[in-house]
Enzyme design. Structure first.
Site, PDB file in Angstrom:
ATOM      1  CG  HIS A 112      -1.985  -1.068   1.177  1.00 44.95           C
ATOM      2  ND1 HIS A 112      -2.861  -1.221   0.117  1.00 44.95           N
ATOM      3  CD2 HIS A 112      -2.281  -2.065   2.055  1.00 44.95           C
ATOM      4  CE1 HIS A 112      -3.653  -2.258   0.348  1.00 44.95           C
ATOM      5  NE2 HIS A 112      -3.314  -2.802   1.510  1.00 44.95           N
ATOM      6  CG  HIS A 153      -6.561  -5.524   1.704  1.00 41.70           C
ATOM      7  ND1 HIS A 153      -5.996  -6.518   2.481  1.00 41.70           N
ATOM      8  CD2 HIS A 153      -7.649  -5.075   2.360  1.00 41.70           C
ATOM      9  CE1 HIS A 153      -6.724  -6.656   3.589  1.00 41.70           C
ATOM     10  NE2 HIS A 153      -7.734  -5.804   3.532  1.00 41.70           N
TER      11      HIS A 153
HETATM   12 ZN   LIG Z   1      -4.145  -7.372   2.405  1.00 44.89          ZN
END
Ligand SMILES: [Zn+2]
Ligand SMILES: [Zn+2]
Lengths: 436, 555
Positions: A112, A153
């Site tokens: 991320h 994700h």
């Molecule tokens: Zn994740």
């Protein structure tokens, strides 16, 4: 006697003395049961499996990828240097042909983390895969890289870093962003004006099981990889698609992860998320390691594994089929899509707001890129956050043409005399990183 | 007085140790086909003219179990393994009569699948019918929860002479190694037991009614009584004897110990007066085990290594084709080169010269130059391996940031040498490197001194899981309920108490009880954003070393 078919390297670094905070999912205990399992199964004793101690990355390794605000030291801890270092260690060992493939089982994760870093988002501060990739590019001159992100994700950080790079194919397979953090990763996110189609997103519906994942790999990812022909394949191997993961809603199993790994055949796998630390990680990691090593994993199974309870509905199967078709469409029409984004201008601009949920920081960012047919294009970034920090950053790509290089340096000069507290030059073509 | 006895491949060394130092030593030839009479001869010779009442204990290091394993002359045993999901346990098969059965304990020690008692009874009948007397039982994660192994034991118990359970062999997690180690224990048990019972009763008839201790591969000792339950721990104690002997004269810094023999050179390492151990255990005869052992590296360079020229380059070893030509052997050796360099005009020197001349001719250089080159090469190879060993110790993986950034890095500056050509090698190694190189005091009997004065060593592993309200050290047959306030310090104290009890039982005296904490980890167990308990792991050991009160060097 057990002998790995593929010489496989492992960095196992559980950072038993580091957590984001004591009750955070990214905590000391996270890889404890995985360690118990891989130790008890004797994985490190298998002929052909080698355990490596992680190197630390250098500040320059980080600067090659990130623009840290206010600087590298203040947005990282030692744990980040070791975790990225673990990936780098495996990358180096693969390039040096000490091993055929390798797995960096490290924490904290990184997918991320975007190019600009004001702090932590989604438990990530620096992007450990990107730091490894840019190190390998610099040290070994590799060009085409594929990063397949199978974390549950959306890998929005890696997507951001390679958004404009036509030589890096980034594919993220994840639970649909309408139902999960970070809420992005849709089909219409496919890269910038110089690199349309080398970013691909495959959002899967909740309750996708082994069947749907493997379908996606076989029918979308593998054909695209075949055409892209990367020098190296990297798997961001998040393990939070598991049916027991507390943060997500998917139905993937350890056996499914192992199958995925043997289909994808990554040169390098890097652990990302995965927070079912007792019910999933010990088994999933076993499965991935055995699959990488080319060993039999058919007997790996969670104690509570019940395939009938996890089988996926026909509506889920149907929508996965459609999504895969759409992804192939994006890929096959990438030239037309590129022309459409480019329009007639010399530059392309976008403005975004970025949330750092882990550190509670809010960033506003404006980005301008040279439209270029000869290189990936120089990028100018203006960023400010509610912490009061701001940045004027210039990125010159590794294969920069003279024109883009020239423009990049001009930008940097104007930035220095501007009102930004931090001005930064990231010149990948010269491996030169300046701040003022 | 203490008797130290070390059985070597060709000779058996015996010393008699007073508090003030070694007083007597003898050497008897080793008869590998009859170790019993070799050992007895050693005892007879060393006690000649000595009042047996003055002798307090005897410590033996033998090659009995090692030879049995390497030559596969061990007893036939039965193995029952409880694997559950994971790597197929058939891949860890140690022998015939190996049965993989139902049942499974998970990593937290929870029973995930029960054993099938009918299946165990059936196997028990089969083993019995096949004339098996000794059985090993090993379950995955039995070091977390031994209940399934214990249940199998209850079912088998009355049908067999001795049953070894995996959780009692080691508290370390490694199922394949636990299988191999349990197998080896069962397999060498009868040989070991018969041998030492015979030794003990023979000594008794000679009036030597003393406690017998046995040297282990980790450089520590255990009493004969305890060794009955862990006979495989006696394998490969030879290198340990020499290294423990070297400790007596080694400085307290990081030290490399080189034992230069006829065929091989063994490299070991000392940190602060204690030998570096293998992280998990020794590998021997194709078995990777959980048997605690010194970390030693054996390389094929020794005094009798075959020296020849290949493609214009000098090659040394790893084969030994016989003794040095100086002593009438068939081919040139390292020792011949040393003779030539010493130029002492002895009979041996003349024969060694002929050996080295053949090499010199091929290289078209003088015999002295050839001898120099051979010796340089031998030292080069050894020094290179020393560097490799240091690098390897320093690149051992660690699992905390603290250890990775601030962990101890070994940086040896001293080498201690023992073995036949120790003196010559010491001088030359020092010339060729930055190490200060010394010779182990009385190196000819240092191995027997090392055996005689080695401490009793053992380790204890304890884990606590306050969510499950349990502390346990299954290897010590210990478990207790525990409350949520139990801490890591409580665990360290508990483990230390268990260690002391174990050490005394194994023959230690309380003054030699020096505790070392090898591992102490404490984790908050978080489920759904709240802490539900603590997971604590503690590992303590008696630091290997020499016993107090005896001067290993003397006047
Ligand atoms: Zn994740
Ligand atoms: Zn350009």
């Amino acid at each position: 006697m057990l002998r790995a078919k593929n010489k496989t390297g492992l960095v196992f670094f559980p950072a038993f003395d580091w957590a984001i905070d004591p009750t955070h999912p990214e905590r000391e205990e996270r890889l404890l049961y995985t360690q118990d399992q891989v130790f008890e199964e004797g994985l490190f004793d298998i002929d052909g499996i080698t355990e490596y101690k992680p190197d630390l990355v250098t500040e320059k390794d980080v600067q090659r990828v990130h623009m840290c605000v206010p600087d590298v030291k203040r947005v990282t801890t030692n744990s980040h240097f070791i975790s990225a270092g673990g990936a780098k260690t495996i990358g180096r060992a693969v390039m040096e042909k000490e091993i055929d493939c390798g797995f960096a089982l490290v924490r904290p994760p990184g997918h991320h983390a975007m190019r600009v870093v004001h702090g932590g988002r989604g438990f990530c501060n620096i992007n450990i895969e990107a730091i490894m990739v840019e190190f390998l590019r610099k040290e070994y001159g590799i060009k085409k890289v594929a990063i397949i992100d199978t974390d549950c994700h959306h890998g929005d950080g890696t997507q951001d870093i390679y958004w404009h790079d036509p030589n890096t194919l980034f594919v993220s397979v994840h639970q649909d962003g309408r139902t999960l953090y970070p809420g992005s990763g849709f089909l219409n996110e496919f890269g910038g004006p110089n690199a349309a189609g080398t970013t691909l997103n495959i959002p899967l519906p909740p309750n996708t099981s082994d069947e749907g994942y493997l379908y996606t790999v076989e029918n979308a990812i593998l054909p695209i990889l075949d055409e892209f022909k990367p020098d190296i394949i990297i798997n961001s191997a998040g393990q939070d698609n598991h049916f027991s993961d507390p943060l997500t809603n998917m139905n993937f199993s350890a056996k499914g992860y192992a199958d995925l790994t043997s289909l994808l055949k990554p040169d390098i796998a890097v652990l990302e998320g995965g927070y079912s630390i007792e019910g999933a990680l010990p088994y999933v990691n076993m499965g991935i390691i055995l699959a990488m090593a080319g060993l039999d994993y058919s007997n790996i199974k969670e104690p509570n594994y019940d395939p009938s309870r996890l089988s996926q509905s026909s509506s889920v199967s149907g929508s996965i089929k459609d999504i895969c078709k759409d992804v192939l469409n994006v890929w096959n029409n990438r030239d037309a899509l590129r022309d459409k984004i480019r329009g007639d201008g010399k530059f392309h601009e976008r403005a975004r707001n970025i949330m750092y949920d882990t550190d509670n920081i809010y960033e506003m960012q404006k980005e301008k890129i040279m439209i270029c047919d000869d290189c990936a294009g120089s990028i100018r970034i203006e960023s400010s956050s509610d912490t009061g920090h701001n940045l004027f950053g210039v990125h010159i790509p590794v294969d920069a043409c003279n024109k883009c290089k020239e423009v990049g340096y001009e930008w940097f000069e104007t930035g220095k005399s501007g009102s930004f507290k931090n001005t930064l030059l990231q010149d990948r073509s010269e491996d030169n990183y300046l701040t003022s | 007085m203490i008797i130290g006895l070390d059985v070597g491949g060709t000779h058996t060394d015996v010393v008699l140790l007073e508090k003030s130092g070694p007083v007597k030593n003898v050497k008897v030839p080793t008869d590998t086909s009859d170790l019993f009479s070799t050992v007895l001869k050693g005892f007879e010779k060393i006690t000649e003219g000595i009042d047996p009442k003055k002798i307090k204990r005897a410590v033996l290091s033998t090659t009995l179990t090692t030879n049995a394993i390497v030559q596969s002359t061990v007893q036939t045993v039965g193995m029952i393994v409880i694997g559950g999901p994971g790597i197929d346990p058939e891949l860890f098969k140690t022998n015939d009569h190996y049965y993989s059965v139902k049942g499974y304990i998970d990593h937290r020690g929870r029973e995930a699948e029960s054993i099938d008692e009918t299946q165990i009874k059936e196997i028990s009948r089969k083993l019995k019918k096949d004339g098996i007397l000794h059985v090993g039982v090993v379950g995955k994660f039995s070091a977390r929860n031994p209940s399934q192994e214990n249940r199998v034991y209850e079912i088998l118990n009355n049908n067999f002479e001795k049953i070894f359970l995996g959780h009692q062999i080691s508290g370390n997690l490694n199922f394949p190694r636990r299988i191999a180690t349990t197998y080896l224990n069962a397999a060498v048990y009868p040989i070991h037991k018969d041998f030492f019972e015979a030794v003990r009763s023979s000594l008794k008839t000679k009036g030597l009614n003393v406690p017998i201790h046995i040297l282990k591969a980790d450089g520590g000792t255990m009493s004969f009584e305890s060794s009955i339950d862990y006979p495989a721990q006696t394998i490969f104690s030879g290198p340990a004897a020499s290294v423990m002997g070297a400790i007596a004269t080694a400085p307290d810094s990081d030290v490399i110990v080189l034992d230069i023999g006829g065929t091989t050179t063994d490299i070991a390492m000392l940190i602060d007066g204690a030998p570096v151990l293998e992280p998990l255990g020794i590998a021997l005869g194709g078995y990777k085990t959980l048997i605690r052992s010194l970390k030693t590296k054996s390389i094929g360079i020794g005094g009798d290594s075959h020296v020849r020229v290949e493609k214009g380059e000098i090659k040394i070893g790893p084969e030994r084709l016989g003794r040095a030509m100086a002593y009438g052997g068939p081919v040139p050796t390292t020792t011949d080169a040393i003779f030539v360099l010493n130029e002492d005009n002895s009979n041996e020197f003349e024969k060694a010269k002929i050996a080295v001349e053949s090499i010199a001719k091929e290289l078209k250089i003088s015999p002295i130059d050839a001898a120099q080159k051979i010796f340089d090469k031998a030292c080069d190879v050894i020094l290179e391996e020393v560097e490799k060993t240091v690098r390897q110790i320093n690149s051992q993986p660690v699992y905390t940031i603290h250890e990775l950034l601030d962990g101890y890095k070994v940086k040896p500056t001293t080498i201690m040498v023992l073995g036949g050509p120790a003196k010559e090698f010491a001088i030359h190694l020092e010339k060729m490197s930055n190490y200060s190189v010394g010779i182990v005091h009385e190196w000819k009997v240092a191995n027997a001194i090392g055996a005689g004065l080695a401490r009793t060593t053992c380790e204890v592993m304890l884990f606590a899981d306050t969510q499950h309200n349990i502390i346990a050290a299954p290897e010590e047959n210990f478990s207790e309920p525990v409350g949520s306030h139990y801490t890591k310090n409580d665990a360290i104290m508990q483990a230390t108490d268990l260690l002391k009890e174990k050490a005394l039982k194994n023959g230690s005296s309380s003054e030699d009880f020096e505790v070392e904490i090898i591992e102490d980890l404490e984790f908050n167990m978080v489920r759904g954003f709240s802490t539900v308990g603590k997971n604590i792991r503690v590992k303590v050991q008696v630091k290997p070393g020499l016993i107090h009160g005896y001067d290993p060097i003397g006047a």
